[in-house]
Scaffold this motif. Structure first.
Motif, PDB file in Angstrom:
ATOM      1  N   GLN A 227       0.802  -1.224   0.000  1.00 32.23           N
ATOM      2  CA  GLN A 227       0.000   0.000   0.000  1.00 32.23           C
ATOM      3  C   GLN A 227       0.838   1.279   0.000  1.00 32.23           C
ATOM      4  O   GLN A 227       0.347   2.346   0.351  1.00 32.23           O
ATOM      5  CB  GLN A 227      -0.924   0.001   1.226  1.00 32.23           C
ATOM      6  N   ARG A 228       2.100   1.179  -0.415  1.00 34.12           N
ATOM      7  CA  ARG A 228       3.008   2.334  -0.379  1.00 34.12           C
ATOM      8  C   ARG A 228       2.384   3.582  -1.010  1.00 34.12           C
ATOM      9  O   ARG A 228       2.521   4.700  -0.511  1.00 34.12           O
ATOM     10  CB  ARG A 228       4.303   2.009  -1.112  1.00 34.12           C
ATOM     11  N   ALA A 229       1.691   3.406  -2.130  1.00 32.82           N
ATOM     12  CA  ALA A 229       1.172   4.563  -2.871  1.00 32.82           C
ATOM     13  C   ALA A 229       0.019   5.256  -2.162  1.00 32.82           C
ATOM     14  O   ALA A 229      -0.229   6.449  -2.391  1.00 32.82           O
ATOM     15  CB  ALA A 229       0.734   4.119  -4.267  1.00 32.82           C
ATOM     16  N   THR A 230      -0.672   4.538  -1.293  1.00 33.47           N
ATOM     17  CA  THR A 230      -1.874   5.109  -0.672  1.00 33.47           C
ATOM     18  C   THR A 230      -1.780   5.253   0.844  1.00 33.47           C
ATOM     19  O   THR A 230      -2.398   6.148   1.419  1.00 33.47           O
ATOM     20  CB  THR A 230      -3.102   4.236  -1.004  1.00 33.47           C
TER      21      THR A 230
ATOM     22  N   GLY B  60      -2.316   0.500   6.638  1.00 31.15           N
ATOM     23  CA  GLY B  60      -3.632   0.387   7.259  1.00 31.15           C
ATOM     24  C   GLY B  60      -3.612   0.138   8.750  1.00 31.15           C
ATOM     25  O   GLY B  60      -4.664  -0.067   9.357  1.00 31.15           O
ATOM     26  N   PHE B  61      -2.422   0.167   9.392  1.00 30.64           N
ATOM     27  CA  PHE B  61      -2.341  -0.146  10.825  1.00 30.64           C
ATOM     28  C   PHE B  61      -2.507   1.080  11.722  1.00 30.64           C
ATOM     29  O   PHE B  61      -2.904   0.945  12.872  1.00 30.64           O
ATOM     30  CB  PHE B  61      -1.007  -0.830  11.138  1.00 30.64           C
ATOM     31  N   SER B  62      -2.174   2.258  11.221  1.00 28.35           N
ATOM     32  CA  SER B  62      -2.239   3.449  12.063  1.00 28.35           C
ATOM     33  C   SER B  62      -3.670   3.954  12.197  1.00 28.35           C
ATOM     34  O   SER B  62      -4.417   4.024  11.228  1.00 28.35           O
ATOM     35  CB  SER B  62      -1.362   4.557  11.477  1.00 28.35           C
ATOM     36  N   ALA B  63      -4.018   4.347  13.421  1.00 28.07           N
ATOM     37  CA  ALA B  63      -5.340   4.926  13.681  1.00 28.07           C
ATOM     38  C   ALA B  63      -5.256   6.442  13.790  1.00 28.07           C
ATOM     39  O   ALA B  63      -6.258   7.091  14.069  1.00 28.07           O
ATOM     40  CB  ALA B  63      -5.924   4.343  14.957  1.00 28.07           C
ATOM     41  N   ILE B  64      -4.074   6.993  13.598  1.00 24.55           N
ATOM     42  CA  ILE B  64      -3.914   8.449  13.613  1.00 24.55           C
ATOM     43  C   ILE B  64      -3.451   8.911  12.234  1.00 24.55           C
ATOM     44  O   ILE B  64      -2.921   8.120  11.448  1.00 24.55           O
ATOM     45  CB  ILE B  64      -2.916   8.906  14.700  1.00 24.55           C
TER      46      ILE B  64
END
Length: 415
Positions: free
Chosen positions: A74-77, A82-86
């Protein structure tokens, strides 16, 4: 002055366990809602049912390799996979890169990694000047220690790594009382100071991490007037455990729930048995649920003599990822675990690879509670089916295999 950082450290163990388990359902729900990665990993999981260690153990283990693969895809997006909630902005003052690269977010809360607790246990106090020799380049180690020192009330000199002569000059002139950094660099500083005749006698205590810290090196520092303690922390989880003045293992931090599991699986092991450290953090910004550290340790029974009542672990005992290439094929600890699960007679299994390179001999040593005739042959067939390799099967009595967390032992000669 109190010897404890706060009252959490001395609360009754049963009260702590109840409070941690009570917080689990909400943290699992938050991870599913705020993290697209855990929305997928924990798909179909009812958070309300994750209210005990037994129900937590049914959830999948997420490992460093999973972080890397999702981030890479997911480098581009989304650099965090998708792990960070901040999100970037005031809530995320910094981003770091660990080898891989794996990118980690820093939240804006005070002492985000909770290192202050470990520093307080190591004797750091308000007003102390800390010589911080962790790298300030890309990785978070220096900032983890700095935020912990600030939480305790210390002033920090950002020394970083290298430039030994300049560091010795700064120590001689600024007179810091505490050191933060790797144990190996502290030894270099001490030895170079002795050679150069530099006065670094102001240093009296230290907090080290990032490397193994054997008792022999601890004693070497003590002989030279330095009382040095170790912390166990990662960029993903923050503080996991820390050493106290008792020098008896590491006390688990108050903001995490720690399990010890059989390497290659998510199955908890008995107290005292060596396995992989798996951590669930209560951090809302980076809500990692059952994160496999890849480190080996074991639960040390009983409470710490200092009066801290949390679980203790024996410290770093090696790496859990024992994936080994045999006859051109990779064999993983999870495959050994899969083989063992197929036979109720198996108590523990250990794959030993011996011989010389290009002439590998594979032996599966199996502790068996009972050994019906033909068990070894049947196990051998499953080994070939799972690994695509042939192996000798050796049945041994329960308790025979070492308690060192090894599932695959590479005993080959590399001469």
């Amino acid at each position: 002055m109190t010897p404890f950082y706060d009252t959490l450290e001395t609360r009754p163990a049963a009260e702590r366990e109840a409070q941690l388990l009570a917080a689990l359902p909400a943290q699992v729900a938050h991870a599913q809602r705020a993290s697209t990665a855990f929305a997928e990993i924990l798909q179909g999981v009812d958070p309300a049912r994750v209210h005990s260690r037994a129900t937590l153990a049914r959830l999948p283990v997420t490992r460093k390799s999973d972080l890397f693969e999702r981030q890479k895809a997911q480098r581009a997006t989304d650099a965090f996979g998708g792990f960070s909630a901040i999100v970037r902005g005031p809530a995320m003052p910094r981003i770091y890169a660990s080898p891989g690269p794996i990118y980690e977010p820093e939240g804006s809360t005070r002492d985000y990694w909770r290192i202050g607790r470990a520093m307080y246990a190591a004797g750091f106090r308000s007003g102390d000047l800390v010589h911080n020799a962790f790298s300030y380049h890309m990785t978070p180690g220096a900032f983890m220690m700095e935020s912990g020192a600030h939480a305790v009330g210390c002033t920090v000199f950002p020394a970083g790594v290298g430039q030994t002569e300049q560091q010795l000059q700064a120590i001689a002139e600024l007179r810091p009382v505490a050191y933060a950094g790797t144990p190996s660099f502290l030894r270099i500083l001490v030895e170079k100071a002795q050679e150069a005749g530099s006065d670094i006698g102001s240093l009296r205590k230290g907090m080290v991490g990032g490397e193994a810290f054997p008792p022999s090196l601890r004693d070497w520092f003590q002989e030279r007037g330095l009382d040095v303690y170790q912390s166990y922390a990662t960029a993903d989880l923050g503080l996991v455990a820390y050493e106290t003045s008792s020098r008896q293992g590491l006390v688990v931090d108050e903001g995490v729930l720690v399990e010890i599991v059989r390497p290659g699986t998510g199955d908890p092991v008995a107290a005292g048995e060596v396995g992989e450290v798996v951590v669930t953090t209560l951090n809302p910004g980076y809500p990692l649920v059952r994160f496999g550290t890849g480190d080996l340790s074991a639960v040390l029974e009983g409470e710490d003599p200092t009066g801290r009542t949390n679980m203790r672990i024996k410290g770093w005992l090696g790496r859990a990822d024992q994936t080994t290439k045999i006859r051109g094929m990779f064999v993983h600890p999870s495959q050994v675990a899969d083989i063992a699960r197929r036979f109720p007679e198996i108590v523990r299994a250990r794959l030993v690879v011996s011989g010389e390179m290009a002439n590998d001999v594979m032996t599966l040593k199996v502790e068996a509670a009972a050994a019906p005739q033909g068990l070894d042959a049947r196990i051998g067939e499953v080994v070939r089916d799972v690994t695509k390799l042939r192996a000798e099967v050796e049945l041994v009595a329960p308790g025979t295999l070492p308690n060192d967390g090894k599932v695959i032992e590479d005993a080959r000669s590399y001469k």
